[in-house]
Design an enzyme around this catalytic site. Sequence first.
Site, PDB file in Angstrom:
ATOM      1  N   HIS A 119     -10.687  21.464  57.813  1.00  0.00           N
ATOM      2  CA  HIS A 119     -10.341  20.412  57.244  1.00  0.00           C
ATOM      3  C   HIS A 119      -9.681  20.015  59.013  1.00  0.00           C
ATOM      4  CE1 HIS A 119     -10.265  21.228  52.681  1.00  0.00           C
ATOM      5  NE2 HIS A 119     -11.652  20.701  53.004  1.00  0.00           N
TER       6      HIS A 119
ATOM      7  N   CYS B 152     -13.511   5.363  70.060  1.00  0.00           N
ATOM      8  CA  CYS B 152     -13.730   5.644  70.933  1.00  0.00           C
ATOM      9  C   CYS B 152     -14.131   7.164  70.951  1.00  0.00           C
ATOM     10  CB  CYS B 152     -13.249   5.647  72.351  1.00  0.00           C
ATOM     11  SG  CYS B 152     -11.514   6.349  72.863  1.00  0.00           S
TER      12      CYS B 152
ATOM     13  N   GLY C  42      -4.806  31.593  48.276  1.00  0.00           N
ATOM     14  CA  GLY C  42      -3.883  30.548  47.598  1.00  0.00           C
ATOM     15  C   GLY C  42      -5.147  29.015  47.608  1.00  0.00           C
TER      16      GLY C  42
ATOM     17  N   VAL D   3      -3.862  22.417  57.237  1.00  0.00           N
ATOM     18  CA  VAL D   3      -3.831  21.408  58.537  1.00  0.00           C
ATOM     19  C   VAL D   3      -2.374  21.329  59.370  1.00  0.00           C
ATOM     20  CG1 VAL D   3      -5.568  20.058  57.614  1.00  0.00           C
ATOM     21  CG2 VAL D   3      -3.287  18.936  56.519  1.00  0.00           C
ATOM     22  N   ASP D   4      -1.549  22.940  58.918  1.00  0.00           N
ATOM     23  CA  ASP D   4      -0.590  22.979  59.415  1.00  0.00           C
ATOM     24  C   ASP D   4      -0.595  23.779  60.359  1.00  0.00           C
ATOM     25  OD1 ASP D   4      -0.738  25.253  58.174  1.00  0.00           O
ATOM     26  OD2 ASP D   4      -0.160  24.518  56.450  1.00  0.00           O
TER      27      ASP D   4
ATOM     28  N   CYS E 100      -5.560   3.394  70.526  1.00  0.00           N
ATOM     29  CA  CYS E 100      -5.551   4.061  70.746  1.00  0.00           C
ATOM     30  C   CYS E 100      -5.107   4.133  72.198  1.00  0.00           C
ATOM     31  CB  CYS E 100      -7.173   4.618  70.859  1.00  0.00           C
ATOM     32  SG  CYS E 100      -8.090   5.405  72.693  1.00  0.00           S
TER      33      CYS E 100
END
Length: 296
Positions: free
Chosen positions: A134, A145, A239, A118-119, A198
Amino acid sequence: MRPTLTWEPTGEGVPASTDPAAVVEAVEAGGVVVLSGAGLSTESGIPDYRGEQGSLRRGHLPMTYQEFTGEEQARQRYWARSQLGWRAMTRARPNAGHRAVAALADAGLVTGVITQNVDGLQQAAGARDVIELHGSLDRVTCLTCGNLSDRADLDRRLREANPGFEDTAERHRAARVNPDGDVDLPEDAVRTFRVVPCAVCRTGVLKPDVVFFGENVPPGRVAACRLLVDTAATLLVLGSSLTVMSGLRFVRQAAQAGTPVVIVNQGPTRGDRWARHRVELPLGEVMSAVVDRVRP
C-alpha cells in the site's frame, strides 16, 4: 459507495489456538513469505482499523481516493490532519514483532515480506526487499507530473505556508494518530490550513504515496507479490484481518496452490476459511518465541 471497511465473521475455518507450534514448524522448514498488516505495528503505538482499540471503533472513517481527488476541501482536511499525525508516525519505533521478522529473514528462513503497512517500521527493523503493498507515508507523489518527493520536504513547506499551525499542533498534541497517518481535528483548525502544490510542476496536486481506500494497488506491485507467493513454502499472515481484497487475494492464491497458510492475529480474519492454522496471541510474544526456538 464507500469501499469495504468491515465484515462479519462467519465462523468458517480452523479454530484459533494459543499454541505457536504451527508457526515454529513452518518457520523451521524455511521458505516462508510473510504478509503483514496493521496488527504488527500496534505494539509500536500505531493503532489498527479493526482491533479492540481500532480507529473504526472510535468513529474514524479513512479518506477515500475518490474524496481526496474530487474535493479540494477533502485534501485540505487530509493534509492539515496529516501534518500532526505524520510527526507522530515518525516517532514510532520497530517492536519485537518487526525485529523478529527481520531476524528470520536474515537467517534465510523468511524469503519474502509483503506489508500492508505504510509506516516503514519493518524496513527500519532491518528487513530488506520489503514489498510495500500500500505504499509508504514517507513519500509524496504529484498526481499531475508523477514526481516523487520526501514527506520531510513537504513537512518543511507546509510549516512555512502555515506558520501559526504550530499553536494548533500544541493544543492537539495528545490527539491519537490514526492508522493512515492523520489525527482528528476540529473544522476550525482545518479551515485556514494552506495546502501547497507540487514543487516541480508548480500546479500539481500532491498525494501521499499510499493506496487509499477505493484506489487500486498498482498492477506491477500486485504481480511482484503474486510471484513471491508462488515461491512460498508457507504464507505466514501477521496481524491482518484480511478484510480488504488487496491482501486477501494472496491468501486465496496460496490456498488454491496448496501452499499452507498460517495466520497469527488477535481475532478472526476473513481468510480463516483458507488457513491451516490460526494462532491468537500477541504478535511480539509469538514471533520472539519463534526466533528463540529456530535460531541457534
